[in-house]
Design a protein around this motif. Structure first.
Motif, PDB file in Angstrom:
ATOM      1  N   HIS A 409      -1.582 -20.375  12.968  1.00  0.00           N
ATOM      2  CA  HIS A 409      -1.891 -19.314  13.101  1.00  0.00           C
ATOM      3  C   HIS A 409      -1.688 -17.990  13.968  1.00  0.00           C
ATOM      4  O   HIS A 409      -2.184 -17.837  14.808  1.00  0.00           O
ATOM      5  CB  HIS A 409      -3.315 -18.224  13.094  1.00  0.00           C
ATOM      6  N   LYS A 410       0.070 -18.010  13.991  1.00  0.00           N
ATOM      7  CA  LYS A 410       0.669 -17.289  15.320  1.00  0.00           C
ATOM      8  C   LYS A 410       1.239 -16.975  15.482  1.00  0.00           C
ATOM      9  O   LYS A 410       1.519 -16.623  13.364  1.00  0.00           O
ATOM     10  CB  LYS A 410       1.811 -18.043  15.774  1.00  0.00           C
ATOM     11  N   GLY A 411       0.592 -15.547  15.953  1.00  0.00           N
ATOM     12  CA  GLY A 411       1.013 -14.346  15.190  1.00  0.00           C
ATOM     13  C   GLY A 411      -0.038 -13.079  15.078  1.00  0.00           C
ATOM     14  O   GLY A 411      -1.633 -13.563  15.754  1.00  0.00           O
ATOM     15  N   LEU A 412      -0.093 -12.056  14.084  1.00  0.00           N
ATOM     16  CA  LEU A 412      -0.678 -11.595  14.411  1.00  0.00           C
ATOM     17  C   LEU A 412      -2.249 -11.299  13.051  1.00  0.00           C
ATOM     18  O   LEU A 412      -1.000 -11.341  11.557  1.00  0.00           O
ATOM     19  CB  LEU A 412       0.360  -9.451  13.971  1.00  0.00           C
ATOM     20  N   PRO A 413      -2.941 -11.659  12.519  1.00  0.00           N
ATOM     21  CA  PRO A 413      -3.844 -10.820  11.492  1.00  0.00           C
ATOM     22  C   PRO A 413      -3.992 -10.059  10.452  1.00  0.00           C
ATOM     23  O   PRO A 413      -3.047  -8.802  10.797  1.00  0.00           O
ATOM     24  CB  PRO A 413      -4.861 -11.884  11.811  1.00  0.00           C
ATOM     25  N   THR A 414      -4.348  -9.898  10.063  1.00  0.00           N
ATOM     26  CA  THR A 414      -4.520  -9.077   8.213  1.00  0.00           C
ATOM     27  C   THR A 414      -4.920  -7.985   9.311  1.00  0.00           C
ATOM     28  O   THR A 414      -4.218  -6.968   8.701  1.00  0.00           O
ATOM     29  CB  THR A 414      -5.765  -9.585   7.470  1.00  0.00           C
ATOM     30  N   GLU A 415      -5.933  -7.942   9.741  1.00  0.00           N
ATOM     31  CA  GLU A 415      -6.544  -6.392  10.462  1.00  0.00           C
ATOM     32  C   GLU A 415      -5.698  -6.088  11.679  1.00  0.00           C
ATOM     33  O   GLU A 415      -5.682  -4.855  12.096  1.00  0.00           O
ATOM     34  CB  GLU A 415      -8.139  -7.033  11.177  1.00  0.00           C
ATOM     35  N   GLY A 416      -4.895  -6.550  12.879  1.00  0.00           N
ATOM     36  CA  GLY A 416      -3.615  -6.170  12.893  1.00  0.00           C
ATOM     37  C   GLY A 416      -2.712  -6.117  12.621  1.00  0.00           C
ATOM     38  O   GLY A 416      -1.775  -5.007  13.054  1.00  0.00           O
ATOM     39  N   TYR A 417      -1.903  -6.374  11.307  1.00  0.00           N
ATOM     40  CA  TYR A 417      -1.437  -5.549  10.543  1.00  0.00           C
ATOM     41  C   TYR A 417      -1.680  -4.463   9.873  1.00  0.00           C
ATOM     42  O   TYR A 417      -1.268  -3.457  10.316  1.00  0.00           O
ATOM     43  CB  TYR A 417      -0.956  -6.382   9.344  1.00  0.00           C
ATOM     44  N   HIS A 418      -2.676  -4.351   9.476  1.00  0.00           N
ATOM     45  CA  HIS A 418      -3.054  -3.188   9.416  1.00  0.00           C
ATOM     46  C   HIS A 418      -3.423  -2.003  10.118  1.00  0.00           C
ATOM     47  O   HIS A 418      -2.923  -0.857  10.091  1.00  0.00           O
ATOM     48  CB  HIS A 418      -4.584  -2.868   8.788  1.00  0.00           C
ATOM     49  N   TRP A 419      -3.432  -2.133  11.632  1.00  0.00           N
ATOM     50  CA  TRP A 419      -3.225  -1.410  12.167  1.00  0.00           C
ATOM     51  C   TRP A 419      -2.360  -1.110  12.728  1.00  0.00           C
ATOM     52  O   TRP A 419      -1.822   0.099  13.058  1.00  0.00           O
ATOM     53  CB  TRP A 419      -3.712  -1.835  13.852  1.00  0.00           C
ATOM     54  N   ALA A 420      -0.751  -1.977  12.142  1.00  0.00           N
ATOM     55  CA  ALA A 420       0.253  -1.501  12.905  1.00  0.00           C
ATOM     56  C   ALA A 420       0.916  -0.594  11.385  1.00  0.00           C
ATOM     57  O   ALA A 420       1.863   0.561  12.218  1.00  0.00           O
ATOM     58  CB  ALA A 420       1.503  -2.641  13.040  1.00  0.00           C
ATOM     59  N   ILE A 421      -0.118  -1.467  10.166  1.00  0.00           N
ATOM     60  CA  ILE A 421       0.581   0.190   8.990  1.00  0.00           C
ATOM     61  C   ILE A 421      -0.081   1.239   9.549  1.00  0.00           C
ATOM     62  O   ILE A 421       0.716   2.779   9.588  1.00  0.00           O
ATOM     63  CB  ILE A 421      -0.018  -0.225   7.992  1.00  0.00           C
ATOM     64  N   ALA A 422      -1.412   1.937  10.010  1.00  0.00           N
ATOM     65  CA  ALA A 422      -1.089   3.321  10.206  1.00  0.00           C
ATOM     66  C   ALA A 422      -1.051   3.617  10.871  1.00  0.00           C
ATOM     67  O   ALA A 422      -0.895   4.874  11.728  1.00  0.00           O
ATOM     68  CB  ALA A 422      -3.162   2.698  11.003  1.00  0.00           C
ATOM     69  N   LEU A 423      -0.333   3.303  12.142  1.00  0.00           N
ATOM     70  CA  LEU A 423       0.857   3.263  13.610  1.00  0.00           C
ATOM     71  C   LEU A 423       1.923   4.092  12.731  1.00  0.00           C
ATOM     72  O   LEU A 423       2.722   5.033  13.499  1.00  0.00           O
ATOM     73  CB  LEU A 423       1.028   2.651  14.140  1.00  0.00           C
ATOM     74  N   HIS A 424       2.226   3.443  12.002  1.00  0.00           N
ATOM     75  CA  HIS A 424       3.491   3.782  10.998  1.00  0.00           C
ATOM     76  C   HIS A 424       3.557   5.591  10.489  1.00  0.00           C
ATOM     77  O   HIS A 424       4.168   6.472  10.196  1.00  0.00           O
ATOM     78  CB  HIS A 424       3.986   2.893  10.149  1.00  0.00           C
ATOM     79  N   LEU A 425       2.287   4.980   9.899  1.00  0.00           N
ATOM     80  CA  LEU A 425       1.594   6.525   9.191  1.00  0.00           C
ATOM     81  C   LEU A 425       1.535   7.447   9.484  1.00  0.00           C
ATOM     82  O   LEU A 425       1.604   8.806   9.849  1.00  0.00           O
ATOM     83  CB  LEU A 425       0.865   5.941   7.935  1.00  0.00           C
ATOM     84  N   LEU A 426       1.071   6.820  11.156  1.00  0.00           N
ATOM     85  CA  LEU A 426       0.461   8.574  11.764  1.00  0.00           C
ATOM     86  C   LEU A 426       1.361   8.861  12.389  1.00  0.00           C
ATOM     87  O   LEU A 426       1.715   9.498  12.251  1.00  0.00           O
ATOM     88  CB  LEU A 426      -0.885   7.845  13.192  1.00  0.00           C
ATOM     89  N   GLY A 427       2.763   7.885  13.120  1.00  0.00           N
ATOM     90  CA  GLY A 427       3.645   8.939  13.493  1.00  0.00           C
ATOM     91  C   GLY A 427       4.325   9.597  12.890  1.00  0.00           C
ATOM     92  O   GLY A 427       4.832  10.337  13.197  1.00  0.00           O
ATOM     93  N   THR A 428       4.515   8.894  11.451  1.00  0.00           N
ATOM     94  CA  THR A 428       5.308   9.489  10.306  1.00  0.00           C
ATOM     95  C   THR A 428       4.748  11.235  10.312  1.00  0.00           C
ATOM     96  O   THR A 428       5.466  12.618   9.942  1.00  0.00           O
ATOM     97  CB  THR A 428       5.660   8.699   9.299  1.00  0.00           C
ATOM     98  N   LEU A 429       3.741  11.267  10.224  1.00  0.00           N
ATOM     99  CA  LEU A 429       2.181  12.029   9.924  1.00  0.00           C
ATOM    100  C   LEU A 429       2.976  13.212  10.628  1.00  0.00           C
ATOM    101  O   LEU A 429       2.706  14.046  10.648  1.00  0.00           O
ATOM    102  CB  LEU A 429       1.177  11.818   9.511  1.00  0.00           C
ATOM    103  N   TYR A 430       2.914  12.667  12.302  1.00  0.00           N
ATOM    104  CA  TYR A 430       3.044  13.473  13.569  1.00  0.00           C
ATOM    105  C   TYR A 430       4.480  13.898  13.720  1.00  0.00           C
ATOM    106  O   TYR A 430       4.388  15.555  13.234  1.00  0.00           O
ATOM    107  CB  TYR A 430       3.084  12.829  14.794  1.00  0.00           C
ATOM    108  N   LEU A 431       5.239  13.575  12.548  1.00  0.00           N
ATOM    109  CA  LEU A 431       6.836  14.455  12.902  1.00  0.00           C
ATOM    110  C   LEU A 431       6.795  14.893  11.452  1.00  0.00           C
ATOM    111  O   LEU A 431       7.113  16.889  11.656  1.00  0.00           O
ATOM    112  CB  LEU A 431       7.402  13.311  12.557  1.00  0.00           C
ATOM    113  N   CYS A 432       5.788  15.364  10.975  1.00  0.00           N
ATOM    114  CA  CYS A 432       5.733  16.170   9.703  1.00  0.00           C
ATOM    115  C   CYS A 432       4.930  17.607  10.037  1.00  0.00           C
ATOM    116  O   CYS A 432       5.028  18.415   9.988  1.00  0.00           O
ATOM    117  CB  CYS A 432       5.131  15.441   8.662  1.00  0.00           C
ATOM    118  N   ALA A 433       3.918  17.729  11.088  1.00  0.00           N
ATOM    119  CA  ALA A 433       2.983  18.357  11.333  1.00  0.00           C
ATOM    120  C   ALA A 433       4.014  18.889  11.790  1.00  0.00           C
ATOM    121  O   ALA A 433       3.325  19.774  12.048  1.00  0.00           O
ATOM    122  CB  ALA A 433       1.856  17.031  12.096  1.00  0.00           C
ATOM    123  N   VAL A 434       4.422  18.609  13.286  1.00  0.00           N
ATOM    124  CA  VAL A 434       5.262  19.124  14.165  1.00  0.00           C
ATOM    125  C   VAL A 434       6.375  20.074  12.963  1.00  0.00           C
ATOM    126  O   VAL A 434       6.800  21.790  13.394  1.00  0.00           O
ATOM    127  CB  VAL A 434       6.202  18.468  14.990  1.00  0.00           C
TER     128      VAL A 434
END
Length: 501
Positions: A409-434
Motif C-alpha cells: 500500500h505505497k501511495g495515496l489511498p482512495t480517500e486521499g485520491y478523492h481529495w485530489a479530484i476535488a482539488l482539480h474540480l475546485l481549481g477549474t471551477l475557480y477559474l470559471c468563476a473568475v
C-alpha cells in the motif's frame, strides 16, 4: 515621385502590452531576468521577438518534461507494476505500441487486434499520427527498445505540436504576445505533454483560434474539423461561436466556419467509415460503453455509494449537464452588459465538458491551458489553477501506486485520491468563476482593461450588437463601434500604484 508632404505616414503598429507593467506576479518574476521592461526600452529591434522567446521557452519546458519521464524510459515502463506510478512518469505511448498492433505492422481500424480491445479506440486523425510515428520507429532490436524509440519519435512530433501551440497563442492576441509565457511555463503542460496524443488536437485548435482572430472563418472551420477528427472536444467550440455570432449578427461567418469544419471532418473520416466501419466506430462505442473512470466526480460518487450510478444514467446525465451548461452560456452571452470574448466562452464550454465527463485523464488539462491563457491572462489566477492540476497529476499516480503495490500500500489511498479530484474540480471551477465575473463586469477583464475589445474574436472584435437581452446592459459597456473609446482603456496599474484587480 511624390513629395514627403504628400506621402502618407507609416501606420504605427499597436503598442504591445507589457505584463510586467500590469501584472504584479509577472513584475515580481521578471526580477530573475533583470526586472520589468523600462519605459524607454526599444522593442521590435532584436531577433528575440516575443513569439520566438515564447516558442523557445515552450520547447525548453517540454524538454524538461521529457527529463521527468527518464525513470520510466530507463525501466519503469517495463519492470515493476507500480514504479512508473511512484515516479509519476507513466505514458500510454510505449504501452500501446505493442498493445494496439503497431509493433506487428497492423493497420489501425482495418486490422482486428488480439485481446480485449478489438480495434484502435482513438479518432482517425490521432490514429494516423500514431501510425506515422510507427513508420519512423526502427523495427529492429528487442520490443523494449522499439517501445523506447516509439516514445521518442512521438515525443519529437508532439514537441512540434507544443511549439505550434505556443506560437499560435502568442499571435492570437496581437497586442499581448507575452501572454504566451503563461502557456510556455505552465507546469501541468510540461508534465502531461507526452502521456498521450492530445497535443495534436490542441495544436489544431490553437491554430483554428488564430485563424478566427484574423477573420478567416473557412480556415478556422477546416482546422477545427481536423481537430475534431483527432479528439472530440474541439467540436464544443461551435456552441459559444453560435451564440456570439447570433448576438453580433455574423451569420455568414458562422456558417462558413461550420461548413469548413464539416467538410474537413468528412474528408478525414469518410474513407475509413466506408471501408472499415467497425474499426472507425470503435472510438464512439468505446466512449459510450466506458464506465466511470479516473478523475471525475462520478468516481467519488461510485466509490462512496452502495448503489453506484449505471453507465446509462451517467451518459444521459452527463450529456444533459453539458446541454444545460451550453444553455447557461447562451443566457450569459445574451444578457451580459457587453458581448463576451470568444476565448472566455470557449474556455467555459470546454471546462463544462471536462467537469461533467465520466473520466478525467491527467492530460486533459492540455485542452484548457491555451484557452485559459486567452480567456484570463492573469498570472495569479492561472498559477492557482495550475497548482491544483499539478496536485491532481501527482495524486492520480500515487493512487495507482497504492492500488498496484499489493499489501505494501505505497501511495495515496482512495480517500486521499478523492481529495485530489476535488482539488482539480475546485481549481477549474475557480477559474470559471473568475471568467464569469469578467464577463459580467467587463471593467475587470484584463484584456479589455488594456483597451482591446475581443482580439481573438475576428469579425466579432468591435462589432455592434444585433440581438441582446438588455437587462444588464449599461452605456459604459458599449462596444468600440458604439463608443469612441472604452472607459477602462489603458494599462492596468499595479497594486503599488494604487489599484488592483
Amino acid at each position: 515621385m511624390p513629395s514627403a508632404e504628400t506621402t502618407p505616414a507609416r501606420v504605427r503598429e499597436p503598442e504591445t502590452v507589457r505584463p510586467t507593467r500590469e501584472d504584479e506576479i509577472a513584475a515580481a518574476g521578471s526580477e530573475l531576468i533583470g526586472g520589468p521592461l523600462g519605459r524607454r526600452a526599444l522593442t521590435g529591434t532584436s531577433w528575440w521577438t516575443p513569439v520566438r522567446v515564447v516558442a523557445l521557452v515552450a520547447i525548453g519546458m517540454f524538454a524538461l518534461g521529457l527529463v521527468q519521464k527518464a525513470p520510466c524510459y530507463d525501466g519503469a515502463w517495463f519492470f515493476g507494476a507500480s514504479s512508473q506510478y511512484t515516479h509519476a512518469c507513466y505514458s500510454d505511448i510505449p504501452h500501446l505500441y505493442q498493445g494496439r498492433g503497431f509493433a506487428d505492422g497492423l493497420v489501425p481500424y482495418f486490422d482486428k487486434l488480439p485481446g480485449d480491445m478489438d480495434y484502435l479506440e482513438y479518432p482517425v486523425l490521432t490514429g494516423v499520427f500514431m501510425e506515422v510515428a510507427s513508420w519512423l520507429t526502427p523495427g529492429s532490436g528487442s520490443i523494449q527498445r522499439q517501445e523506447q524509440w516509439y516514445w521518442f519519435v512521438n515525443a519529437g512530433m508532439l514537441m512540434v505540436c507544443a511549439a505550434v501551440i505556443a506560437v499560435c497563442v502568442s499571435r492570437t492576441h496581437r497586442r499581448r504576445p507575452w501572454d504566451g509565457l503563461l502557456l510556455a511555463l505552465a507546469p501541468a503542460f510540461a508534465l502531461t505533454a507526452t502521456i498521450n496524443w492530445d497535443l495534436l488536437a490542441v495544436a489544431l485548435t490553437a491554430a483554428a483560434m488564430l485563424m478566427w482572430s484574423r477573420g478567416r472563418a473557412v480556415a478556422f472551420g477546416v482546422l477545427l474539423g481536423l481537430a475534431t477528427a483527432a479528439k472530440l472536444y474541439p467540436l464544443v467550440l461551435l456552441g459559444p461561436l453560435l451564440v456570439l455570432c447570433w448576438r453580433a449578427g455574423k451569420w455568414r461567418e458562422f456558417f462558413l466556419a461550420v461548413g469548413g469544419a464539416a467538410g474537413a471532418w468528412l474528408v478525414v473520416n469518410v474513407p475509413v467509415m466506408l471501408f472499415a466501419f467497425q474499426g472507425w466506430s470503435k472510438f464512439y462505442t468505446f466512449s459510450h460503453d466506458r464506465g466511470v473512470d479516473f478523475g471525475s466526480f462520478w468516481l467519488i460518487w461510485s466509490q462512496n455509494s452502495s448503489n453506484p450510478p449505471s453507465i446509462d444514467f451517467v451518459n444521459t446525465t452527463a450529456s444533459a449537464l453539458v446541454v444545460l451548461s451550453f444553455l447557461g452560456i447562451a443566457a450569459l452571452t445574451f444578457t451580459a452588459p457587453r458581448r463576451p470574448r470568444f476565448a472566455q466562452l470557449a474556455f467555459l464550454m470546454v471546462a463544462a465538458f471536462i467537469l461533467t465527463n465520466k473520466v478525467y485523464s491527467p492530460q486533459y488539462v492540455l485542452w484548457l491551458v491555451a484557452l485559459a491563457v486567452l480567456a484570463r491572462p492573469k498570472w495569479r489566477d492561472f498559477l492557482v489553477w495550475q497548482a491544483c492540476e499539478v496536485a491532481y497529476f501527482l495524486g492520480i499516480w500515487l493512487y495507482l501506486a497504492y492500488t498496484t503495490s499489493g499489501d505494501a500500500h505505497k501511495g495515496l489511498p482512495t480517500e486521499g485520491y478523492h481529495w485530489a479530484i476535488a482539488l482539480h474540480l475546485l481549481g477549474t471551477l475557480y477559474l470559471c468563476a473568475v471568467i464569469v465575473r469578467d464577463i459580467l463586469r467587463p471593467e475587470r477583464d484584463v484584456v479589455r482593461r488594456s483597451g482591446d475589445d475581443d482580439p481573438s474574436g475576428g469579425v466579432l472584435d468591435g462589432a455592434a450588437d444585433r440581438f441582446v437581452l438588455r437587462g444588464l446592459r449599461h452605456p459604459e459597456h458599449e462596444s468600440p463601434e458604439e463608443k469612441s473609446r472604452t472607459d477602462w482603456g489603458g494599462p492596468e496599474p499595479l497594486p503599488h500604484e494604487g489599484r488592483s484587480l
